[in-house]
Design an enzyme around this catalytic site. Structure first.
Site, short mmCIF file in Angstrom:
data_model
loop_
_atom_site.label_atom_id
_atom_site.label_comp_id
_atom_site.label_asym_id
_atom_site.label_seq_id
_atom_site.Cartn_x
_atom_site.Cartn_y
_atom_site.Cartn_z
N LYS A 99 3.44 1.60 16.23
CA LYS A 99 4.55 1.47 15.27
C LYS A 99 4.62 2.67 14.31
O LYS A 99 5.68 3.18 14.00
CB LYS A 99 4.35 0.18 14.47
N GLN A 100 3.46 3.07 13.81
CA GLN A 100 3.45 4.12 12.79
C GLN A 100 2.09 4.80 12.80
O GLN A 100 1.15 4.29 13.43
CB GLN A 100 3.71 3.51 11.42
N GLU A 147 1.03 -1.90 12.98
CA GLU A 147 1.11 -3.37 13.02
C GLU A 147 1.50 -3.91 14.39
O GLU A 147 1.69 -5.11 14.56
CB GLU A 147 2.09 -3.86 11.95
N TRP A 197 0.84 -1.21 0.00
CA TRP A 197 0.00 0.00 0.00
C TRP A 197 0.87 1.25 0.00
O TRP A 197 0.40 2.35 -0.27
CB TRP A 197 -0.95 0.01 1.21
N ASP A 198 2.15 1.08 0.25
CA ASP A 198 3.10 2.19 0.25
C ASP A 198 2.96 3.04 -1.03
O ASP A 198 3.09 4.26 -1.00
CB ASP A 198 4.54 1.68 0.29
#
Ligand code: BGC
Length: 766
Positions: A599-600, A487, A357-358
Site C-alpha cells: 500500500k505504501q 496496511e 502517526w502522520d
C-alpha cells in the site's frame, strides 16, 4: 483523475458550475485558521449534493464504538471532530422564490480560492423564474489575525428587474455529522438571543459538555451606503436568524456584511462565551470587513514570506505546491499544544479529525522548516502531555511497563477499533521517537530533550523491551503479530521496518541517556529517580539492539518486508490490468492480503528515516525491488518514494511520484477528495520538493543540500528557517544559490562540500 481546476500561480479557480463536483469543490476550496475551518458550502440554501462542514478545532464527540465481534482492549469510542453550528448561512428569497442553485439556471459561475490573501470568492449569475437574472458575489474568510472571527461579504444585484428580497442571515446549530454511527444529533441548545442587528446562539455537545457560542452581527448597504431596514427575528430549535426585507433596484448592488465570532469552552469559561463574544464581535464589526481582510491578508503574506516555494517553468506544479502549503498553514498554526493535525484537517469528517502517526512522520518537517520553533515544539509537547494516557494504553493491553501511543487519538486515548491497526500497528511508537530525534537534530533544543523528550523516549523503549520476545530457534529477538506501515499485510512476523525502528529507538534513547549523564548529571539523576530507570533495563536494551532479528533476502541482497514475504506470488503493479486499480476499490480484502502488493512505503519508510545509516547501493536495491510492487494507495506513499528516487538521482521517477502527491486533491487522483483533502500528505509534498529535489538533510545538526531539478522546471526556490537563520535556496540547471536573509552565519554542505554562509553563496552545477 479529474482536471477541472484552472491552473494559476496563486489561485485555485473553478469556472462554470459543476454540481456533479460540488463535494469535491467543497473540500478543495475549504478555508481555515487553525481554530476553525469551513468547507466551501454555499451561503444560500442548496438542495443539491453537499457535505455541510463547519469545524471548531478540538471540539469532538465520543461516538460509541460499534463492532461485530468485541475484543478486549478495544476503545470505548471513536472520537470525531464535530460538525459545528453553520455560521455562514444566508438565505435569499427574491419575489417569493428561494435562491437555490440546484433549482435555477446558473448562467455564470466562478469560484476562486485566493491563496495569497487567504479568502474564498464566488461570483455567479442565476436565472430565476420569469427570466429574472441576479448576480451574487460572495467573499469570505476566517481571520488569521482574530482566530474566532469569520467574515462574509454577500451581495445581490438584480440585472434586469426591480423586486422584493427577503434575506436571512442565521446561525444554525441543528446539524449532525454525516458519518455518525447512529444518525445521532450531537448538539443541544443552551442559549439564544436576537437583536435588531444580530443574534447569538450557544449549543453544547451531548457528551463531554463542550459549549460553543456563535454570535453574528450584520450591516446592509445599498448604493454603497449603510441602510436601516425592516427586520424580524426568526427563532427555531437551535437556530437564530433575522429576516431582512429589502427593495432591490435593477443594477444596484445590495451588500450584506455578516460578522461572526465562534468561541468555545476550550478557550473561555462557559458563562463567558457570550459576553466575550459580544466584545470581540463589536471590535471586528467596528473595524469593518475591508480592514479585517487587510489584517488577515497581512498575516498570510507573512506566512508566505517564510514558507513559499516558487517553481518556474511549470505552472501546474507551482499552483499545486502553493495549494499544499496553503492548506497546511490554515490547518495548524501551532499556538495551542492541545491541538494536532487530522489527516483531513478542516476539510471533511473522514478520520474524525484525530491525530495519527502522520503528524510525526510527515508533518513535523514542514513546520520545523517554515514556522517558529515553538510551533513544532508544540507538536511534540502534545505527545508529551499524553504520555500518561499512552502508559495506560499499554497497561490496558497487558504490558507491565512502557507506553504505547494510540494509532488514532483526540486526547491521548486510543479510539481506533480495527484490531489489526489498534493492537498491531505499533510502529507508530517508532515515529514518535523519530520525531524527538528529528526535532532536536534540527533545532538543537536540548532543553526540550532534557525536560520532555527523554521522558517520552524512556517509556517508548520500555514498551519495545517488553514487546519483543527472544526466539530460541533464531537466537535473536523477534517482534511477532504486527501490521507495518503497509496496511495491506496484517498480523505478520518481523516486519523489517518495525523491528528496525524499535531497535533504533533503543539506540537513540541510550545515546540521549549518555549525553544527559555527561552534560547534566544532577538532571539525569533526578530523572533516574523519578522514572525508576535501572542498569538492568539499559543492559537489556543493549542486548536487544545487538540481537534483534532482521529478515533479509540474501540472493537479492535486500531487507525483507516481513518473514515469508517472498512466499507470496511475486508480480509487479505494471503487470496488473488497469481495471484492478485502485486495489482497495476492486479487490476483496482477502485477495489484497494474499497478494504481494504494497500500500505504501514500508521497508522504504525505514530507509527514509534512517538515511544516514544506509549507503546508496542498499537504498537502490531495496527501492528497485519494492517500488514496482507498491500501489501507492495511501496518500502518504508517493512523497517518500519521490524523496528516495531523487536521492538516487532518478529524476523521472522522482518527478512521476512528485506529480502524484502534489496534485492529489486538485486532480482528485485517488477519487476520494470529496471526503476532504489529504492534509497530512500535503506535508509530504513539501518534503518531496525540499528534501527530494532540494536534497536537504540535517546530519549531525548540519544542513546538507544535494539538489537535482526536474527537466520541465526552469528553477525552483524554497525558504527554510534553520536555527537563527532564514535561508532562501534557489536551484537552476546551472547553479545553486543560497541566501541568508537575516545574516547569522551558517555552516552547511552543498554537493558534499562545506561552506560558511554569511550573506550568499552561489555554486555552479558541474
Ligand atoms: C494510512 C496510514 C495513515 C492513515 C491516515 C491510512 O490510509 O495507511 O498510514 O496513518 O491513512 O492518513
Amino acid at each position: 483523475m479529474k482536471q477541472y481546476i484552472k491552473t494559476d500561480e496563486w489561485n485555485i479557480i473553478e469556472e462554470g458550475f459543476h454540481p456533479e463536483d460540488q463535494l469535491l469543490s467543497e473540500s478543495i476550496f475549504s478555508i481555515g485558521n487553525g481554530h476553525m475551518g469551513q468547507r466551501a458550502n454555499f451561503e444560500e440554501q442548496y438542495s443539491g449534493e453537499s457535505l455541510q462542514g463547519s469545524y471548531m478545532a478540538g471540539v469532538y464527540y465520543t461516538d460509541k464504538t460499534k463492532v461485530g465481534w468485541w475484543k478486549n482492549g478495544y476503545p470505548e469510542y471513536f472520537a470525531k471532530v464535530l460538525n459545528a453550528a453553520n455560521w455562514i448561512g444566508i438565505n435569499v428569497i427574491i419575489d417569493g422564490e428561494t435562491l437555490d442553485l440546484a433549482k435555477c439556471e446558473v448562467k455564470e459561475f466562478r469560484r476562486v480560492l485566493n491563496m495569497k490573501d487567504g479568502y474564498l470568492q464566488r461570483t455567479l449569475i442565476a436565472r430565476l423564474s420569469g427570466q429574472k437574472e441576479i448576480r451574487i458575489d460572495a467573499k469570505r474568510f476566517v481571520s488569521m489575525a482574530v482566530k474566532e472571527a469569520g467574515l462574509i461579504r454577500y451581495s445581490v444585484t438584480p440585472l434586469n428587474f426591480d423586486g422584493e428580497c427577503l434575506i436571512t442571515p442565521y446561525l444554525d446549530g441543528d446539524i449532525k455529522n454525516t458519518d455518525s454511527n447512529y444518525d445521532e444529533k450531537f448538539w443541544e441548545e443552551i442559549y439564544k438571543e436576537n437583536s435588531v442587528d444580530g443574534a447569538a446562539l450557544t449549543v453544547k455537545t451531548r457528551k463531554l459538555d463542550f459549549h460553543a457560542g456563535s454570535l453574528m452581527k450584520y450591516d446592509i448597504l445599498q448604493g454603497g451606503k449603510k441602510i436601516q431596514c425592516s427586520t424580524e427575528p426568526v427563532e427555531k430549535d437551535k437556530y437564530v436568524g433575522c429576516n431582512i426585507s429589502l427593495r432591490l433596484k435593477q443594477s444596484e448592488e445590495t451588500v450584506l456584511y455578516k460578522y461572526v465570532i465562534n468561541v468555545t469552552s476550550r478557550d473561555k469559561a462557559r458563562d463567558e462565551l457570550i459576553p466575550y463574544g459580544r466584545t470581540r464581535l463589536e471590535e471586528i464589526s467596528q473595524k469593518g470587513f475591508d480592514a479585517m481582510l487587510q489584517e488577515h491578508s497581512a498575516a498570510w503574506h507573512k506566512k508566505w514570506k517564510e514558507s513559499d516555494i516558487v517553481i518556474e517553468g511549470d505552472l501546474s506544479a507551482q499552483q499545486a505546491i502553493r495549494f499544499n502549503i496553503f492548506q497546511l498553514n490554515q490547518t495548524y498554526t501551532g499556538e495551542d499544544a492541545r491541538l494536532n493535525i487530522g489527516p483531513k484537517g478542516f476539510t471533511g469528517e473522514k478520520y474524525g479529525g484525530s491525530t495519527y502517526w502522520d503528524t510525526e512522520a510527515y508533518c513535523l518537517p514542514f513546520y520545523l522548516s517554515t514556522a517558529d520553533q515553538k510551533i513544532s515544539r508544540n507538536l511534540l509537547i502534545y505527545r508529551y502531555k499524553q504520555l500518561e494516557k499512552a502508559r495506560e494504553n499499554a497497561a490496558k493491553l497487558g504490558f507491565s511497563k512502557g507506553a504505547l501511543y494510540p494509532m488514532v487519538t483526540m486526547n491521548g486515548e486510543e479510539c481506533h477499533n480495527e484490531w489489526e491497526i489498534t493492537f498491531e500497528e505499533i510502529h507508530r511508537n517508532g515515529a514518535i521517537a523519530y520525531a524527538v530525534y528529528n526535532y532536536v537534530n534540527y533545532t538543537g533544543d536540548w532543553d526540550y530533550l532534557k525536560e520532555y523528550g527523554l521522558k517520552v523516549l524512556l517509556e517508548l523503549s520500555r514498551f519495545w523491551e517488553e514487546r519483543v520476545n527472544f526466539s530460541e530457534s533464531k537466537n535473536s529477538y523477534v517482534i511477532l503479530g504486527v501490521t507495518g506501515p503497509n496496511e495491506y499485510e496484517n498480523n505478520v512476523n518481523n516486519n523489517w521496518y518495525t523491528n528496525r525502528i524499535a531497535s533504533w529507538t533503543l539506540e537513540y534513547t541510550l545515546e540521549v541517556i549518555s549525553w544527559m549523564k555527561e552534560k547534566d548529571y544532577p538532571a539525569y539523576k533526578n530523572l533516574e529517580d523519578k522514572s525508576g530507570l535501572r542498569e538492568t533495563e539499559i543492559s537489556k536494551w543493549m542486548d536487544i539492539i545487538k540481537r534483534m532479528y532482521y529478515p533479509v533476502d540474501e540472493e537479492r541482497n535486500i531487507f525483507l518486508q516481513q518473514d515469508g514475504y517472498l512466499d507470496k506470488e511475486q508480480c509487479l503493479v505494471k503487470e496488473l490490468k488497469k481495471e484492478n486499480l485502485p486495489l482497495n476499490q476492486h479487490w476483496s480484502w482477502d485477495r489484497i492480503l494474499r497478494s504481494c502488493f504494497i500500500k505504501q512505503a514500508d521497508v522504504l519508510q525505514g530507509l527514509y528515516f534512517l538515511q544516514d545509516k544506509y549507503d546508496l547501493d542498499t537504498l537502490r536495491r531495496n527501492f528497485n525491488f519494492y517500488e514496482p510492487r507498491t500501489v501507492h494507495e495511501s496518500s502518504l506513499s508517493p512523497c517518500i518514494h519521490a524523496i528516495l528516487a531523487a536521492k538516487l538521482k532518478d529524476k523521472d521517477k522522482a518527478y512521476e511520484m512528485y506529480l502524484k502527491t502534489a496534485r492529489l486533491d486538485l486532480d482528485n487522483y485517488n477519487n476520494d477528495t470529496e471526503d476532504g483533502c489529504h492534509i497530512t500528505s500535503m506535508a509530504g509534498t513539501w518534503m518531496s520538493v525540499v528534501e527530494g529535489f532540494g536534497g536537504m538533510r540535517v546530519v549531525k545538526e548540519k544542513l546538507h543540500f544535494d539538489p537535482i531539478i526536474p527537466d520541465t522546471w526552469k528553477s525552483f526556490s524554497f525558504k527554510i528557517k534553520f536555527r537563527e537563520s532564514l535561508l532562501k535556496v534557489t536551484i537552476t540547471k546551472a547553479k545553486v544559490a543560497i541566501k541568508n536573509e537575516n545574516g547569522n552565519a551558517v555552516t552547511l554542505s552543498v554537493y558534499g562540500n562545506d561552506y560558511s554562509l554569511d550573506k550568499e553563496i552561489v555554486i555552479l552545477v558541474q
